[in-house]
Design an enzyme around this catalytic site. Structure first.
Site, PDB file in Angstrom:
ATOM      1  N   PRO A 197       0.801  -1.311  -0.015  1.00 35.96           N
ATOM      2  CA  PRO A 197      -0.033  -0.118   0.001  1.00 35.96           C
ATOM      3  C   PRO A 197       0.733   1.121   0.139  1.00 35.96           C
ATOM      4  O   PRO A 197       1.977   1.271   0.648  1.00 35.96           O
ATOM      5  CB  PRO A 197      -0.938  -0.177   1.294  1.00 35.96           C
ATOM      6  CG  PRO A 197      -0.007  -1.065   2.140  1.00 35.96           C
ATOM      7  CD  PRO A 197       0.511  -2.064   1.217  1.00 35.96           C
ATOM      8  N   ASN A 198       0.280   2.366  -0.764  1.00 37.72           N
ATOM      9  CA  ASN A 198       0.970   3.474  -1.059  1.00 37.72           C
ATOM     10  C   ASN A 198       2.203   3.615  -1.704  1.00 37.72           C
ATOM     11  O   ASN A 198       2.646   4.780  -1.818  1.00 37.72           O
ATOM     12  CB  ASN A 198       1.045   4.069   0.460  1.00 37.72           C
ATOM     13  CG  ASN A 198      -0.320   4.355   1.089  1.00 37.72           C
ATOM     14  OD1 ASN A 198      -1.412   4.695   0.478  1.00 37.72           O
ATOM     15  ND2 ASN A 198      -0.395   3.830   2.525  1.00 37.72           N
TER      16      ASN A 198
ATOM     17  N   ARG B 225       4.778  11.149  -1.952  1.00 37.60           N
ATOM     18  CA  ARG B 225       4.458  10.823  -0.414  1.00 37.60           C
ATOM     19  C   ARG B 225       5.959  11.063   0.379  1.00 37.60           C
ATOM     20  O   ARG B 225       6.672  10.202   0.089  1.00 37.60           O
ATOM     21  CB  ARG B 225       3.879   9.475  -0.352  1.00 37.60           C
ATOM     22  CG  ARG B 225       3.703   9.064   0.943  1.00 37.60           C
ATOM     23  CD  ARG B 225       3.385   7.630   0.977  1.00 37.60           C
ATOM     24  NE  ARG B 225       3.267   7.177   2.739  1.00 37.60           N
ATOM     25  CZ  ARG B 225       3.492   6.085   2.811  1.00 37.60           C
ATOM     26  NH1 ARG B 225       4.027   5.229   2.109  1.00 37.60           N
ATOM     27  NH2 ARG B 225       3.522   5.728   4.459  1.00 37.60           N
TER      28      ARG B 225
ATOM     29  N   TYR C  89      10.985   8.705   1.792  1.00 31.03           N
ATOM     30  CA  TYR C  89      10.913   7.706   0.896  1.00 31.03           C
ATOM     31  C   TYR C  89      11.847   8.423  -0.590  1.00 31.03           C
ATOM     32  O   TYR C  89      11.837   7.287  -1.439  1.00 31.03           O
ATOM     33  CB  TYR C  89       9.480   7.481   0.347  1.00 31.03           C
ATOM     34  CG  TYR C  89       8.948   6.904   1.585  1.00 31.03           C
ATOM     35  CD1 TYR C  89       9.208   5.563   2.224  1.00 31.03           C
ATOM     36  CD2 TYR C  89       7.821   7.574   2.300  1.00 31.03           C
ATOM     37  CE1 TYR C  89       8.447   5.017   3.040  1.00 31.03           C
ATOM     38  CE2 TYR C  89       7.005   7.022   3.285  1.00 31.03           C
ATOM     39  CZ  TYR C  89       7.501   5.870   3.682  1.00 31.03           C
ATOM     40  OH  TYR C  89       6.900   5.301   4.836  1.00 31.03           O
TER      41      TYR C  89
ATOM     42  N   ASN D 239       8.020  -5.632  -0.555  1.00 26.56           N
ATOM     43  CA  ASN D 239       7.834  -4.695   0.220  1.00 26.56           C
ATOM     44  C   ASN D 239       6.587  -4.286   0.435  1.00 26.56           C
ATOM     45  O   ASN D 239       5.484  -3.859  -0.091  1.00 26.56           O
ATOM     46  CB  ASN D 239       8.592  -3.299  -0.599  1.00 26.56           C
ATOM     47  CG  ASN D 239       8.348  -1.893   0.360  1.00 26.56           C
ATOM     48  OD1 ASN D 239       7.723  -2.005   1.332  1.00 26.56           O
ATOM     49  ND2 ASN D 239       8.973  -0.789   0.018  1.00 26.56           N
TER      50      ASN D 239
ATOM     51  N   ALA E 112       3.084  -1.039   4.827  1.00 24.36           N
ATOM     52  CA  ALA E 112       2.683  -0.914   6.261  1.00 24.36           C
ATOM     53  C   ALA E 112       2.136  -2.218   6.616  1.00 24.36           C
ATOM     54  O   ALA E 112       2.063  -2.372   7.949  1.00 24.36           O
ATOM     55  CB  ALA E 112       1.357   0.119   6.462  1.00 24.36           C
TER      56      ALA E 112
ATOM     57  N   GLU F   7      12.489  -9.338   2.005  1.00 25.60           N
ATOM     58  CA  GLU F   7      11.858  -8.284   2.553  1.00 25.60           C
ATOM     59  C   GLU F   7      12.858  -7.009   2.277  1.00 25.60           C
ATOM     60  O   GLU F   7      13.918  -7.080   2.337  1.00 25.60           O
ATOM     61  CB  GLU F   7      11.644  -8.372   3.952  1.00 25.60           C
ATOM     62  CG  GLU F   7      11.080  -6.875   4.615  1.00 25.60           C
ATOM     63  CD  GLU F   7      11.027  -7.062   6.247  1.00 25.60           C
ATOM     64  OE1 GLU F   7       9.743  -6.353   6.673  1.00 25.60           O
ATOM     65  OE2 GLU F   7      11.756  -7.769   6.861  1.00 25.60           O
TER      66      GLU F   7
ATOM     67  N   HIS G 184      12.877  -2.504   2.132  1.00 23.08           N
ATOM     68  CA  HIS G 184      12.309  -1.188   2.472  1.00 23.08           C
ATOM     69  C   HIS G 184      13.151  -0.146   1.745  1.00 23.08           C
ATOM     70  O   HIS G 184      14.363  -0.267   2.034  1.00 23.08           O
ATOM     71  CB  HIS G 184      11.974  -1.387   4.104  1.00 23.08           C
ATOM     72  CG  HIS G 184      11.041  -2.067   4.395  1.00 23.08           C
ATOM     73  ND1 HIS G 184       9.768  -1.900   4.545  1.00 23.08           N
ATOM     74  CD2 HIS G 184      11.376  -3.187   5.234  1.00 23.08           C
ATOM     75  CE1 HIS G 184       9.149  -2.975   5.215  1.00 23.08           C
ATOM     76  NE2 HIS G 184       9.923  -3.925   5.425  1.00 23.08           N
TER      77      HIS G 184
ATOM     78  N   ARG H 209      12.586   4.521  12.839  1.00 22.30           N
ATOM     79  CA  ARG H 209      11.758   5.408  12.716  1.00 22.30           C
ATOM     80  C   ARG H 209      10.683   4.887  13.612  1.00 22.30           C
ATOM     81  O   ARG H 209      11.171   4.550  14.984  1.00 22.30           O
ATOM     82  CB  ARG H 209      10.761   4.812  11.156  1.00 22.30           C
ATOM     83  CG  ARG H 209      11.661   5.491   9.958  1.00 22.30           C
ATOM     84  CD  ARG H 209      11.062   5.069   8.694  1.00 22.30           C
ATOM     85  NE  ARG H 209       9.746   6.035   8.691  1.00 22.30           N
ATOM     86  CZ  ARG H 209       8.833   5.641   7.914  1.00 22.30           C
ATOM     87  NH1 ARG H 209       9.156   4.854   6.984  1.00 22.30           N
ATOM     88  NH2 ARG H 209       7.764   6.210   7.958  1.00 22.30           N
TER      89      ARG H 209
END
Length: 146
Positions: A13-14, A21, A26, A78, A81, A102, A104, A111
């Site tokens: 998502p996103n 964003r 990012y 990825n 969230a 995985e 990111h 964070r």
């Protein structure tokens, strides 16, 4: 000529909003920019990439299962969230034999505290994070060598 092994690259998502964003977190590259870089690197590595994005958890699960069904070489995931919330994605990764890496853009451990827990990371073969768009290229290099 033998068919190239395929590596699925799944985005949650996103990530369709990359470049717009929170660019301070990012970066300014879009998902299309990252896909172009991955396709170029895939040619160099003699692998095929199947790059997808969805804002829906079920799509990611379906695609993980599809990776198993088509005997993909690996999955780069990825989950965004969903990384921190989805037991369903954790279960899907555990249910397949295809190795999952995985990835990111940011370093979740640098964070907010709620981002420190990774269900994906607990099920994945490995994690690459914190190198911006280069995280994907590093993951592709690793996946191609599996």
């Amino acid at each position: 000529m033998a068919e190239k092994p395929t590596i699925f690259i799944l985005n949650g998502p996103n990530l369709n909003l990359l470049g717009l964003r929170e660019p301070d977190i990012y970066g300014h590259e879009t998902l299309d920019d990252i896909a172009d870089s991955l396709e170029d690197r895939a040619l160099e590595l003699n692998v095929a990439v199947d790059i997808r994005q969805s804002n829906h958890e079920g799509h990611l699960i379906d695609w993980l299962q599809e990776a198993q069904a088509v005997k993909a070489k690996a999955v780069i995931l990825n989950a965004a969230a969903y990384t921190h919330t989805s037991v369903a994605i954790y279960d899907a990764i555990r249910a397949i034999s295809v190795p999952v890496i995985e990835v990111h853009l940011s370093n979740p451990h640098a964070r907010e505290f709620f981002r420190h827990k990774s269900y994906v990371g607990e099920a994945a073969l490995g994690t690459i994070s914190g190198f911006g768009a280069k995280s994907y290229l590093l993951a592709l290099d690793a996946a191609a060598k599996l």
